[in-house]
Structures are given as structure tokens and as C-alpha cells.
Design a protein around this motif. Structure first.
Motif, PDB file in Angstrom:
ATOM      1  N   GLY A 164      36.804   7.575 -48.173  1.00  0.00           N
ATOM      2  CA  GLY A 164      37.134   7.030 -46.865  1.00  0.00           C
ATOM      3  C   GLY A 164      38.527   7.386 -46.392  1.00  0.00           C
ATOM      4  N   GLU A 165      39.248   8.217 -47.162  1.00  0.00           N
ATOM      5  CA  GLU A 165      40.608   8.611 -46.777  1.00  0.00           C
ATOM      6  C   GLU A 165      40.571   9.576 -45.594  1.00  0.00           C
ATOM      7  N   THR A 166      41.396   9.301 -44.598  1.00  0.00           N
ATOM      8  CA  THR A 166      41.546  10.236 -43.485  1.00  0.00           C
ATOM      9  C   THR A 166      42.317  11.448 -44.007  1.00  0.00           C
ATOM     10  N   LEU A 167      41.660  12.608 -44.005  1.00  0.00           N
ATOM     11  CA  LEU A 167      42.293  13.843 -44.473  1.00  0.00           C
ATOM     12  C   LEU A 167      43.094  14.502 -43.361  1.00  0.00           C
ATOM     13  N   GLY A 168      42.726  14.197 -42.120  1.00  0.00           N
ATOM     14  CA  GLY A 168      43.454  14.730 -40.980  1.00  0.00           C
ATOM     15  C   GLY A 168      42.860  14.233 -39.686  1.00  0.00           C
ATOM     16  N   SER A 169      43.732  14.084 -38.698  1.00  0.00           N
ATOM     17  CA  SER A 169      43.285  13.784 -37.334  1.00  0.00           C
ATOM     18  C   SER A 169      44.292  14.414 -36.385  1.00  0.00           C
ATOM     19  N   TRP A 170      43.788  14.918 -35.273  1.00  0.00           N
ATOM     20  CA  TRP A 170      44.665  15.589 -34.326  1.00  0.00           C
ATOM     21  C   TRP A 170      44.022  15.598 -32.947  1.00  0.00           C
ATOM     22  N   CYS A 171      44.892  15.624 -31.952  1.00  0.00           N
ATOM     23  CA  CYS A 171      44.441  15.731 -30.568  1.00  0.00           C
ATOM     24  C   CYS A 171      44.208  17.202 -30.228  1.00  0.00           C
ATOM     25  N   ASN A 172      43.446  17.427 -29.201  1.00  0.00           N
ATOM     26  CA  ASN A 172      43.244  18.784 -28.706  1.00  0.00           C
ATOM     27  C   ASN A 172      44.512  19.297 -28.033  1.00  0.00           C
ATOM     28  N   VAL A 173      44.548  20.589 -27.806  1.00  0.00           N
ATOM     29  CA  VAL A 173      45.634  21.195 -27.029  1.00  0.00           C
ATOM     30  C   VAL A 173      45.626  20.578 -25.635  1.00  0.00           C
ATOM     31  N   ASP A 174      46.798  20.325 -25.103  1.00  0.00           N
ATOM     32  CA  ASP A 174      46.919  19.766 -23.753  1.00  0.00           C
ATOM     33  C   ASP A 174      47.529  20.826 -22.854  1.00  0.00           C
ATOM     34  N   ASP A 175      46.690  21.471 -22.053  1.00  0.00           N
ATOM     35  CA  ASP A 175      47.175  22.551 -21.192  1.00  0.00           C
ATOM     36  C   ASP A 175      47.275  22.133 -19.721  1.00  0.00           C
ATOM     37  N   ARG A 176      47.287  20.823 -19.507  1.00  0.00           N
ATOM     38  CA  ARG A 176      47.492  20.362 -18.124  1.00  0.00           C
ATOM     39  C   ARG A 176      48.910  20.679 -17.698  1.00  0.00           C
ATOM     40  N   GLN A 177      49.135  20.745 -16.413  1.00  0.00           N
ATOM     41  CA  GLN A 177      50.446  21.118 -15.888  1.00  0.00           C
ATOM     42  C   GLN A 177      51.516  20.161 -16.388  1.00  0.00           C
ATOM     43  N   ASN A 178      52.587  20.747 -16.867  1.00  0.00           N
ATOM     44  CA  ASN A 178      53.713  19.981 -17.390  1.00  0.00           C
ATOM     45  C   ASN A 178      54.925  20.302 -16.505  1.00  0.00           C
ATOM     46  N   PHE A 179      55.393  19.347 -15.761  1.00  0.00           N
ATOM     47  CA  PHE A 179      56.397  19.604 -14.738  1.00  0.00           C
ATOM     48  C   PHE A 179      57.785  19.914 -15.286  1.00  0.00           C
ATOM     49  N   ASP A 180      58.061  19.553 -16.539  1.00  0.00           N
ATOM     50  CA  ASP A 180      59.398  19.854 -17.075  1.00  0.00           C
ATOM     51  C   ASP A 180      59.442  21.205 -17.793  1.00  0.00           C
ATOM     52  N   GLY A 181      58.303  21.896 -17.881  1.00  0.00           N
ATOM     53  CA  GLY A 181      58.270  23.220 -18.490  1.00  0.00           C
ATOM     54  C   GLY A 181      58.283  23.216 -20.008  1.00  0.00           C
ATOM     55  N   ILE A 182      58.352  22.049 -20.628  1.00  0.00           N
ATOM     56  CA  ILE A 182      58.361  21.955 -22.081  1.00  0.00           C
ATOM     57  C   ILE A 182      56.927  21.743 -22.560  1.00  0.00           C
ATOM     58  N   PRO A 183      56.457  22.580 -23.496  1.00  0.00           N
ATOM     59  CA  PRO A 183      55.083  22.394 -23.987  1.00  0.00           C
ATOM     60  C   PRO A 183      54.899  21.006 -24.587  1.00  0.00           C
ATOM     61  N   ARG A 184      53.743  20.436 -24.333  1.00  0.00           N
ATOM     62  CA  ARG A 184      53.434  19.122 -24.899  1.00  0.00           C
ATOM     63  C   ARG A 184      53.125  19.280 -26.388  1.00  0.00           C
ATOM     64  N   PRO A 185      53.738  18.482 -27.236  1.00  0.00           N
ATOM     65  CA  PRO A 185      53.380  18.547 -28.659  1.00  0.00           C
ATOM     66  C   PRO A 185      51.979  17.991 -28.873  1.00  0.00           C
TER      67      PRO A 185
END
Length: 137
Positions: free
Chosen positions: A101-122
């Protein structure tokens, strides 16, 4: 371990994410590498031996993918596993050891929506120390 127990114990990649905001799809699978997953990862991995896991994808509801009520669904076949591309934490990928039952990994998808500050979203990720899915290089 039953999927219901796994679902109750899953660790998400960001504490602000709440399982109750998602439609959650689980599939029991045997994996040996990232190529066996029904979703993408940010890195590759190769396990020393096949491992039985629950793979899951969570889709926020409502979202561009669903208006279904939040809750858990157990799928029997890989071809029934939904595919969600990009969208940031609107979609969360999860891998859990089927026996411990151990979580081996979890992650969000890439977020390619417009980012107004120009810094890629982690991309929020969770890989515990010792996880065989953890990036080693």
C-alpha cells in the motif's frame, strides 16, 4: 491490498490537493519500467524485477475531462484506463505497491497553460526515499 485501502492511504504530490475533488481510476498492473505505465512520467526507470502495483489517474471534477461526481472506480482492463494529457494538477498520476500500500510515486501532469510571468510552472511530484520509481541520475 484492496483498492479501497490503497485509495485511503495514497499520498498526493501537493498537500493542497484533496482526493475528494477527483474522479479516481485504479487499475491493478504488473510493471517493470516506465514504459508499462498507462501515463507519462518526467523520467525513466527500470525495476530489477516485475512489481504488482495499483496505477491510478485522478481527474479533477469538474474539469475539461469530466463532470462526473468525485469518487473511486476500479477498472479491469488497461484499454478502459482514461488518458489525460497535460492540465497540471487537474490530472494526477499515482503508482502504489499492491502488497504494502506504499505510494511509490505521484505527480501532476505537465501544465502548459499560459503563464503570465514567463516562469515555467513546476510539476508537483512525490517520490519517497527508496522508491524504485525515483529518478537516480
Amino acid at each position: 491490498m484492496p483498492a479501497e485501502t490503497v485509495d485511503a492511504r495514497v499520498l498526493l504530490p501537493d498537500a493542497r490537493l484533496k482526493k475528494g475533488d477527483y474522479v479516481r481510476y485504479y487499475l491493478l498492473a504488473t510493471i517493470t519500467s516506465d514504459a508499462d505505465l498507462p501515463f507519462s512520467t518526467s523520467h525513466s526507470f527500470l525495476l530489477p524485477a516485475p512489481r504488482e502495483v495499483w496505477v491510478a489517474v485522478y481527474a479533477r471534477t469538474p474539469s475539461i475531462w469530466t463532470n462526473a461526481p468525485a469518487g473511486m472506480h476500479i477498472l479491469e482492463r488497461r484499454q478502459d484506463f482514461p488518458e489525460f494529457v497535460h492540465g497540471g494538477c487537474e490530472a494526477v498520476n499515482v503508482v502504489v505497491d499492491a502488497h504494502t500500500g506504499e505510494t511509490l510515486g505521484s505527480w501532476c501532469n505537465v501544465d502548459d497553460r499560459q503563464n503570465f510571468d514567463g516562469i515555467p510552472r513546476p510539476i508537483p511530484t512525490y517520490f519517497p526515499d527508496g522508491s524504485p520509481l525515483r529518478e537516480t541520475s
